[in-house]
Design an enzyme around this catalytic site. Sequence first.
Site, PDB file in Angstrom:
ATOM      1  NE  ARG A 102      67.139  16.603  14.313  1.00 57.54           N
ATOM      2  CZ  ARG A 102      67.287  16.216  13.455  1.00 57.54           C
ATOM      3  NH1 ARG A 102      66.029  16.536  12.719  1.00 57.54           N
ATOM      4  NH2 ARG A 102      68.705  15.637  12.564  1.00 57.54           N
ATOM      5  CG  HIS A 129      73.042  17.513  12.379  1.00 58.72           C
ATOM      6  ND1 HIS A 129      73.030  17.070  13.687  1.00 58.72           N
ATOM      7  CD2 HIS A 129      72.410  17.235  11.113  1.00 58.72           C
ATOM      8  CE1 HIS A 129      72.446  15.734  12.758  1.00 58.72           C
ATOM      9  NE2 HIS A 129      72.045  16.277  11.584  1.00 58.72           N
ATOM     10  CD  GLN A 132      74.503  14.511   8.506  1.00 57.84           C
ATOM     11  OE1 GLN A 132      73.178  13.368   8.561  1.00 57.84           O
ATOM     12  NE2 GLN A 132      74.871  13.350   7.360  1.00 57.84           N
ATOM     13  CG  ASP A 222      72.030  20.958   4.792  1.00 56.05           C
ATOM     14  OD1 ASP A 222      70.779  20.657   5.023  1.00 56.05           O
ATOM     15  OD2 ASP A 222      71.589  21.952   6.038  1.00 56.05           O
ATOM     16  CB  CYS A 262      73.000  16.264   5.957  1.00 54.98           C
ATOM     17  SG  CYS A 262      72.359  17.193   5.109  1.00 54.98           S
ATOM     18  NE  ARG A 290      73.783  10.710  11.007  1.00 55.42           N
ATOM     19  CZ  ARG A 290      72.669  12.088  11.641  1.00 55.42           C
ATOM     20  NH1 ARG A 290      72.300  12.601  10.573  1.00 55.42           N
ATOM     21  NH2 ARG A 290      72.466  11.809  12.769  1.00 55.42           N
TER      22      ARG A 290
HETATM   23  N1   CP Z   1      70.485  14.010   8.038  1.00 57.77           N
HETATM   24  C1   CP Z   1      69.863  14.430   9.240  1.00 57.77           C
HETATM   25  O1   CP Z   1      70.288  14.651  10.297  1.00 57.77           O
HETATM   26  O2   CP Z   1      67.933  13.750   8.951  1.00 57.77           O
HETATM   27  P1   CP Z   1      66.935  14.111   9.839  1.00 57.77           P
HETATM   28  O3   CP Z   1      66.431  15.554   9.912  1.00 57.77           O
HETATM   29  O4   CP Z   1      65.911  13.127   9.088  1.00 57.77           O
HETATM   30  O5   CP Z   1      67.042  13.291  10.984  1.00 57.77           O
HETATM   31  N1  NVA Z   2      70.348  22.210   8.872  1.00 57.37           N
HETATM   32  C1  NVA Z   2      69.181  20.823   8.290  1.00 57.37           C
HETATM   33  C2  NVA Z   2      69.579  20.383   8.032  1.00 57.37           C
HETATM   34  C3  NVA Z   2      68.720  18.631   8.962  1.00 57.37           C
HETATM   35  C4  NVA Z   2      69.237  17.406   8.800  1.00 57.37           C
HETATM   36  C5  NVA Z   2      68.248  21.603   9.426  1.00 57.37           C
HETATM   37  O1  NVA Z   2      68.683  22.512  10.230  1.00 57.37           O
HETATM   38  O2  NVA Z   2      67.084  21.572   8.817  1.00 57.37           O
END
Ligand code: CP
Ligand code: NVA
Length: 308
Positions: A102, A129, A132, A222, A262, A290
């Site tokens: 990440r 992502h 997701q 989101d 999400c 997930r």
């Molecule tokens: N939806 C999602 O990716 O959640 P987190 O940021 O908690 O992993």
């Molecule tokens: N768009 C958001 C998604 C979190 C799961 C981010 O990148 O923070």
Amino acid sequence: MRHLTSLFDLTSAEVEEILALAHDLKRQTKSGSRTPHCGGRVITQVFEKPSLRTRVSFEAGISQLGGTSIFLSGKDAGLNGRETIEDISKVLGGYSDIIILRTFSQELIETVAKESGCAVINALSDDFHPCQALTDAMTIQEHLGEIKGKHLVYVGDGNNVAKSLALVCGHTGANLTVAAPNGYWLSDEFRNLAKKTFPNLELNQTSDPQGAVKTADAIYTDVWASMGQEAEKEKRAAEFAGFQIDTDLLDIAGDNVLFMHCLPARRGLEVSDEAMDDSRSVIFEQAENRMHLAKGLMLWLLRQNSDA
Ligand code: CP
Ligand code: NVA
């Protein structure tokens, strides 16, 4: 070596395979089965940004599959310049069957995929992502039978989640409308690439959420300010006023529409409390899925790389 750095890495038939495997593993899990398909396998997660669902779903998933997980913050892994990304990749690749990342930078994920010698999964970057979006397709299939031909309306920022949703729609034959204020639409560059990859993808953009949701099978949102955009939080909250998902908006789409997010959600900003807790909301099923999707994806990748 196969990876999931973005949904551009997969064919549509492969997306179908991963979804089928995830559904199957979910059924097995629900019936109490914990077959150790990944016994002895090691996944290493390196996260530069916080996570609840992604981190825990991969850890729980690999544990249910009989493998082991290791977690490192970006700083622990040395992503702050302690050594080169190429060196870190080779070292982690020597211990791991899958590296899950990440990050802010999509390029970093692509470098690790190139250098590590093991499968790499994008667990969210500023650009994409994919885990997701695959999960969201799985959740829609559970509720609507199939995703092909369905109309998803994403109300919110044209961000990493929106882009991955567009690609999953391309793979699965769904249509996507993005409803966002001017300046927050998907870029022309991304749209052109998506249209080139998926010539049949119907991908529309509008600044009229009420009009867009009239024919929606699923309404998705989101956060307005993603991780890394905290300094723009107030500016964005002002610009996105009128784009909140509330029950009035869900009512335009009707009783059968799915409401998706999400998560994490900023209740009172992009979504009202009532919409979060409405009977049309499937957000906590998305969150649980997930894990099932993570299991399907890991097992599929290990099999592709002849490792499991
Ligand atoms: N939806 C999602 O990716 O959640 P987190 O940021 O908690 O992993
Ligand atoms: N768009 C958001 C998604 C979190 C799961 C981010 O990148 O923070």
